[in-house]
Design an enzyme around this catalytic site. Sequence first.
Site: not given
Ligand code: ATP
Ligand code: LTN
Length: 328
Positions: A111, A194, A197
Amino acid sequence: MTRVLSCIQPTGDVHLGNYLGALRNWVIGQHECDAFHGIVDLHSLTVTTEPGVVGENTLKLAAMLFAVGLDPDVATVFVQSHVPEHPQLGWIMECTVSFGELSRMTQFKDKSAKREAEFISAGLFTYPALQAADIVLYDTDEVPVGEDQRQHIEITRDIAERFNARFGETFVVPRPVIPRAGARVMDLQDPTSKMSKSSTTESGLVYLLDDPAAVLKKFKRAVTDSENEVRFDRAAKPGVSNLLEILSAVTGETPEHLASRYSQYGPLKTDTGEAVVELLRPIQTRYHELLGDREELTRLLRKGSERARTVAAATYQRACDAIGLIRA
Ligand code: ATP
Ligand code: LTN
């Protein structure tokens, strides 16, 4: 009863990776376990600076969590900033983790590299300490997350164990629970990254709120390879394997079995797109209904946050007592 907790940040719109890797399992888990799910608005301040944005996203995300099937009478759905023990214990966790450990976190490295010339907050660096607080505050046994979060759960375990060794048994040491199908949904345009967002391309991400035409188009344009053989092989054929994994996560059949049914990429793309459209249809209908009544959404979140706070306050006091801080 097993206590389960997982959280999601109110940044950007929820995508298929979030759903298949995390949300879907939260919904299943709520009936088998004592489930807590937080909308971690304080975490999203690490990257969001515009006024008003996080609150609006929190309400939208709440509508989405209820639309995918979390039941406010069964699971405790709360807002992180409504429970002040999160940042309070977060500080104690910061003092229980080292600079070196935080420096090794891949999410921080990714990030901060992506933000390059932008503002890189100290919060982005100390983020895992706050996440550890989120988890241990609820005496969490299991954390259902996608594969990308494994390292954050490992560091939480290390922090909890270190605290327990320093101050006596205080925290439950949590385990990650990572699904087999959908654990890592890849970007349709860049199947070696992956689906995220914070991705730069929109066309590689399927949002839960995309209309059917957009979903089908994204799958039709998914990057594959120049061979012409449908085979499940993540390393050699990341694009095709990603499609097979998504179809597998939606239908429940194994990717290998699905691969044997296709000889061309076109039909695999169409079928996967159509399966996703059907998966999303009822979710979208419920989402729009729920977002129509913001007062009710706010009421449900307050109710969840109150329940969360009862548990969190007790654990926080236990931690302060273990350290030997003088009671207020
Ligand atoms: P960012 O990439 O900005 O961190 P994100 O899309 O990873 O955002 P989060 O809010 O960080 O979203 O993640 C929420 C949940 O979704 C977490 O449990 C994470 O493991 C899962 N997750 C995120 N992206 C993926 C993916 N590409 N495949 C499977 N699980 C995912
Ligand atoms: N870091 C995680 C979001 C997150 C989370 C948590 C997930 C913050 N606190 C506690 C599990 C348990 C992410 O970016 N997906």
